[in-house]
Design an enzyme around this catalytic site. Structure first.
Site, PDB file in Angstrom:
ATOM      1  N   VAL A 153       0.882  -1.162   0.000  1.00 18.26           N
ATOM      2  CA  VAL A 153       0.000   0.000   0.000  1.00 18.26           C
ATOM      3  C   VAL A 153       0.920   1.213   0.000  1.00 18.26           C
ATOM      4  O   VAL A 153       1.803   1.318   0.854  1.00 18.26           O
ATOM      5  CB  VAL A 153      -0.902   0.007   1.255  1.00 18.26           C
ATOM      6  CG1 VAL A 153      -1.680   1.302   1.332  1.00 18.26           C
ATOM      7  CG2 VAL A 153      -1.828  -1.186   1.239  1.00 18.26           C
ATOM      8  N   GLN A 181      16.394   4.911 -20.044  1.00 13.81           N
ATOM      9  CA  GLN A 181      17.087   6.177 -19.727  1.00 13.81           C
ATOM     10  C   GLN A 181      16.083   7.292 -19.477  1.00 13.81           C
ATOM     11  O   GLN A 181      16.203   8.386 -20.047  1.00 13.81           O
ATOM     12  CB  GLN A 181      18.023   6.548 -20.878  1.00 13.81           C
ATOM     13  CG  GLN A 181      19.177   5.569 -21.066  1.00 13.81           C
ATOM     14  CD  GLN A 181      20.158   6.011 -22.129  1.00 13.81           C
ATOM     15  OE1 GLN A 181      19.761   6.597 -23.131  1.00 13.81           O
ATOM     16  NE2 GLN A 181      21.426   5.723 -21.922  1.00 13.81           N
ATOM     17  N   ASP A 195       7.846   0.399 -14.422  1.00  7.73           N
ATOM     18  CA  ASP A 195       7.004  -0.807 -14.348  1.00  7.73           C
ATOM     19  C   ASP A 195       6.073  -0.888 -15.555  1.00  7.73           C
ATOM     20  O   ASP A 195       5.860  -1.960 -16.121  1.00  7.73           O
ATOM     21  CB  ASP A 195       6.182  -0.811 -13.053  1.00  7.73           C
ATOM     22  CG  ASP A 195       7.065  -0.944 -11.820  1.00  7.73           C
ATOM     23  OD1 ASP A 195       8.166  -1.509 -11.945  1.00  7.73           O
ATOM     24  OD2 ASP A 195       6.649  -0.476 -10.739  1.00  7.73           O
TER      25      ASP A 195
END
Ligand code: ATP
Length: 289
Positions: free
Chosen positions: A11, A201, A232
């Protein structure tokens, strides 16, 4: 073909404060947001939203945050395993944002640490040749190593995003097929011997090193509201794009990844900033033009 993600789920609480607290001080603050986080969860959520069958193997604690995490994931197209609560607090990141734009982050790892190898392995029981094992840097080196070894023994493809970085991850390269690192991770861990290496980058873009070639994919210009989760998003969409087309990560996969990451950086938050299923479907159907 299925992707197994072994990692963490947290969380993420963002708090706004006047200044980063000094030792012994007591300060007022405002809780700005509460979001699902953790690199394992982030990557698994986006992969599943891309239409990839995804199993997230991650520990939730037996507290109210553990219940909240599961409620948030009800509408996501992934399986969270195990379907149980660990006798720990759920892992949490407290992100302190000061008025001058600085930040300090406190992250707990008790739930991820408590999830033993013996408890994880049964959730990989049906993993087979051609399936993928994706890991990040939130487990110990020993646990990460053992899981990659098991994956290789099963004929799975291994994908490693060694973040947060640990210098000992440098010993794991012989077990890795696809590595995704940012510039500082590349410098510290010197990835070598992998079939596909991607070096991101930030706002500049990313390099694809494969088949004896180095190819650069520029980032998509975006007004950066909050870059959390860009890496991600990039990794998950790159992998999904390649898997959906049955190829190794290529320049089109990096182009799709850059377009998706630009959406995430243009919105506040992490989970709440990620592109949705429809956005991803539209984006994954685009050509490299
Ligand atoms: P994170 O901050 O999520 O840990 P990271 O360090 O793993 O990220 P970065 O290299 O910062 O990864 O970013 C990954 C990709 O996201 C980049 O290659 C780029 O395509 C995209 N990206 C990151 N920052 C920006 C930005 N400011 N504008 C547009 N795209 C961006």
């Amino acid at each position: 073909m299925r992707v197994y993600v072994t990692g963490n789920i947290t969380v993420d609480e963002t708090w706004s404060i006047a200044d980063i607290p000094q030792k012994g001080s007591s300060v007022h603050g405002i809780k700005v947001s509460q979001d699902i986080g953790g690199k394992g969860a982030n990557q698994a959520i986006i992969l599943s939203r891309c239409g990839i069958e995804t199993r997230l193997i991650a520990a939730t604690g037996n507290d109210s945050n553990g219940v909240w995490i599961r409620q948030q994931l009800i509408n996501e197209p992934l399986s969270l395993l195990p379907n149980a609560y660990f006798n720990q607090h759920s892992d949490t990141s407290i992100i302190l944002n000061s008025a001058d734009g600085d930040n300090a982050i406190i992250t707990t790892t008790a739930a991820a640490d408590a999830f033993s190898l013996e408890e994880i392995i049964p959730h990989l029981a049906d993993a087979a040749v051609g399936d993928i094992l994706l890991q990040q840097g939130n487990f110990s080196v020993e646990k990460t190593h053992a899981l990659f070894q098991l994956a290789k023994a099963r004929g799975m493809t291994t994908v490693f995003n060694p973040s947060p970085v640990n210098p000992d991850f440098a010993h794991l390269w012989p077990l890795i097929d696809i590595a995704v690192v940012n510039e500082s991770e590349a410098e510290e861990l010197q990835p070598h011997g992998v079939t596909t290496l991607v070096i991101t980058q930030g706002a500049a873009g990313a390099w694809l090193v494969s088949e004896g070639q180095r190819r650069f994919c520029p980032a998509v210009a975006a007004e950066a509201v909050d870059t959390t989760g860009a890496g991600d998003t990039f990794l998950a969409v790159m992998l999904a794009s390649a898997l959906l087309r049955g190829v190794a990560p290529d320049t089109l996969a990096l182009t799709h990844a850059s377009r998706a990451a630009a959406i995430t950086v243009g919105r506040r938050g992490t989970f709440s900033a990620f592109p949705g299923e429809q956005e991803l479907a539209a984006l994954l159907s685009t050509s490299g033009e």
